[in-house]
Design a protein around this motif. Structure first.
Motif, short mmCIF file in Angstrom:
data_model
loop_
_atom_site.label_atom_id
_atom_site.label_comp_id
_atom_site.label_asym_id
_atom_site.label_seq_id
_atom_site.Cartn_x
_atom_site.Cartn_y
_atom_site.Cartn_z
N ASP A 57 -62.56 -24.29 6.68
CA ASP A 57 -61.35 -25.01 6.27
C ASP A 57 -60.31 -25.01 7.38
O ASP A 57 -59.67 -26.03 7.64
N GLN A 58 -60.14 -23.87 8.03
CA GLN A 58 -59.15 -23.78 9.09
C GLN A 58 -59.50 -24.69 10.26
O GLN A 58 -58.64 -25.36 10.83
N GLU A 59 -60.78 -24.72 10.62
CA GLU A 59 -61.20 -25.59 11.71
C GLU A 59 -60.99 -27.07 11.36
O GLU A 59 -60.55 -27.87 12.20
N LEU A 60 -61.30 -27.42 10.13
CA LEU A 60 -61.09 -28.81 9.69
C LEU A 60 -59.60 -29.16 9.69
O LEU A 60 -59.21 -30.25 10.11
N GLU A 61 -58.78 -28.24 9.22
CA GLU A 61 -57.34 -28.49 9.20
C GLU A 61 -56.81 -28.67 10.62
O GLU A 61 -55.97 -29.56 10.88
N ASP A 62 -57.27 -27.86 11.53
CA ASP A 62 -56.83 -27.99 12.92
C ASP A 62 -57.17 -29.38 13.46
O ASP A 62 -56.36 -30.01 14.15
N LEU A 63 -58.38 -29.85 13.16
CA LEU A 63 -58.80 -31.17 13.63
C LEU A 63 -58.00 -32.29 12.98
O LEU A 63 -57.48 -33.18 13.65
N LEU A 64 -57.89 -32.24 11.67
CA LEU A 64 -57.25 -33.34 10.94
C LEU A 64 -55.74 -33.37 11.17
O LEU A 64 -55.15 -34.44 11.36
N PHE A 65 -55.11 -32.20 11.15
CA PHE A 65 -53.66 -32.17 11.30
C PHE A 65 -53.22 -32.39 12.74
O PHE A 65 -52.26 -33.14 13.00
N HIS A 66 -53.93 -31.77 13.68
CA HIS A 66 -53.42 -31.73 15.05
C HIS A 66 -54.11 -32.69 16.01
O HIS A 66 -53.53 -33.05 17.03
N GLU A 67 -55.32 -33.10 15.70
CA GLU A 67 -55.97 -34.09 16.56
C GLU A 67 -55.86 -35.49 15.96
O GLU A 67 -55.43 -36.43 16.63
N ALA A 68 -56.22 -35.61 14.69
CA ALA A 68 -56.11 -36.93 14.06
C ALA A 68 -54.68 -37.21 13.58
O ALA A 68 -54.33 -38.37 13.34
N LYS A 69 -53.89 -36.16 13.45
CA LYS A 69 -52.50 -36.28 12.97
C LYS A 69 -52.44 -36.96 11.60
O LYS A 69 -51.69 -37.90 11.37
N LEU A 70 -53.25 -36.40 10.69
CA LEU A 70 -53.31 -36.90 9.32
C LEU A 70 -52.96 -35.79 8.35
O LEU A 70 -53.52 -34.69 8.42
N GLY A 71 -52.06 -36.08 7.45
CA GLY A 71 -51.63 -35.11 6.46
C GLY A 71 -52.44 -35.22 5.18
O GLY A 71 -51.91 -35.65 4.14
N LEU A 72 -53.72 -34.87 5.24
CA LEU A 72 -54.55 -34.83 4.04
C LEU A 72 -54.38 -33.46 3.36
O LEU A 72 -54.12 -32.46 4.02
N GLU A 73 -54.58 -33.44 2.06
CA GLU A 73 -54.34 -32.20 1.31
C GLU A 73 -55.60 -31.35 1.27
O GLU A 73 -56.65 -31.81 0.78
N PRO A 74 -55.54 -30.11 1.78
CA PRO A 74 -56.74 -29.27 1.82
C PRO A 74 -57.32 -29.02 0.43
O PRO A 74 -56.60 -28.67 -0.51
#
Length: 403
Positions: free
Chosen positions: A338-355
């Protein structure tokens, strides 16, 4: 007639969705697709009604006059073909407060209460805050006709009830947030039979009732009128008409004694009603249906765009939705935490999806995406997702059907 593509600047308006992104996602340059509200203006009829009420200039203590209950009665007859009475209705400040009040009214500290994760996370805190024991009847994801859908684990449900004789209530999410299930008649009847067998109270959160993709919503309590003491329906116009900030909801409780118990439990918890919220509710249910149908078509088109696009992106599977304006995305093929996915989605894709793990342990590896935003936000989000996943997970199998 209605322009849902119109940009509405929400930053700087104390918007949870837009002004708290730095706090939640640790960056500001992000497309927020999380909090379940919409990014467009509400129906013009509602706006005009609020303007008229504001011009009065006095906003004192307000009680739920019969006219506000009558519009709810008419709405339920017109939209859901359910004949309810105004005496069954208690006006509230929100669905979540209503769930908390119901638990205080109809359970005792130490009782067990069932929730069905992955599910709207305030359910968990409502159970704990009421001094109840949380029981989780985990939904199961199964293959059906070429697509995967969540199902209720009936064996586990009865096992939980039998192993915990103090089980007194179940909080039901219908349509289900976040997995998008609109429970079918056979499922609803089976749930009601189990509730009847074990004298289980069902607190039915039906706030997404106006967002059903095929067919209409059938209120749970309308199916078994003989179980009027066992079903508390709680809903609101807030999702349907994007007026959550006006804090107006309601409970439908057919049994007179149960309604009195509910209202007694609300004393000191339920604040005075918001006059602007009541005004908005009345206008929405009297004059907002055309706007609602136009909005729903726009959301369905957003859903189709997302479904078609996700089908071509490696590493993601969209769980087919039957209702709500939320979609549930499965990233587990990536093998990332989950943490790795959040890092990718929030900080690389810059998308605020809800975990997904916010919705319980069954949500690990998933993310919730809100479709109630302008299409250009959806299009940009899909571009970012495609770029991210294609660059990193090109070797993963793509589900061509997107189901």
């Amino acid at each position: 007639m209605y322009n849902f593509d119109k940009k509405v600047e929400r930053k700087g308006t104390s918007s949870v969705k837009w002004d708290k992104v730095d706090e939640i996602f640790n960056r500001e340059d992000i497309i927020p697709l999380w909090v379940a509200d919409s990014d467009w203006e509400t129906a013009p009829e509602i706006i005009e009604s609020i303007k008229d009420r504001v011009e009065h200039g006095v906003f004192g203590y307000t009680y739920p006059a019969e006219e506000y209950k009558n519009v709810i009665v008419d709405w339920y007859k017109k939209r859901y073909n359910w004949d309810i009475e105004s005496d069954w209705i208690t006006l509230l400040s929100g669905v979540v407060p209503g769930i908390n009040i119901a638990l205080r009214a109809f359970t005792r500290p130490g009782d067990s209460v069932i929730v069905q994760p992955p599910v709207y996370y305030p359910f968990f805190s409502a159970v704990k805050n009421s001094g109840n024991i949380l029981l989780e009847n985990q939904l199961v994801l199964r293959e059906e006709n070429g697509s995967r859908r969540y199902r209720i684990d009936w064996i586990d449900l009865e096992k939980k009830i039998n192993e915990n004789p103090g089980t007194s209530a179940l909080i039901f999410c219908y349509p289900h947030n976040p997995v998008g299930r609109v429970w079918k008649p056979d499922e609803l009847n089976k749930l009601l039979s189990i509730a009847d067998k074990y004298n289980l109270l069902i607190i039915s959160d039906e706030i997404h009732a106006d967002f059903v993709y095929n067919g209409g919503h059938q209120p749970l309590a309308a199916i078994r009128p003989d179980m009027r003491e066992q079903i508390i329906t709680i809903s609101a116009p807030s999702k349907s008409f994007n007026i959550a900030g006006l804090a107006t909801a309601y409970a439908i409780i057919p049994d007179t004694n149960y309604k009195k118990r509910f209202e007694k439990a609300a004393e000191g918890i339920q604040p005075a009603l918001n006059p602007l919220g009541l005004t908005a509710l009345k206008s929405a249910y009297e004059d907002g249906e055309d706007w609602l149908e136009s909005q729903n078509k726009y959301i369905k088109d957003n859903y189709k765009l997302v479904s078609d696009s996700i089908a071509k992106i490696p590493g993601i599977e969209l769980i087919k939705s039957e209702g709500t304006y939320l979609v549930w995305l499965d990233f587990r093929k990536t093998g990332l935490t989950d943490q790795e996915l959040e890092d990718l989605l929030f900080h690389e894709a810059k998308l605020g999806l809800e975990p997904g793990h916010w919705f319980g342990k069954g949500g690990r590896g998933f993310f919730r995406m809100n479709l109630a935003t302008q299409r250009y936000n959806i299009e940009e989000a899909l571009i970012r997702l495609k770029d991210l996943m294609s660059n990193r997970f090109a070797n993963l199998e793509v589900d061509i059907d997107g189901q």
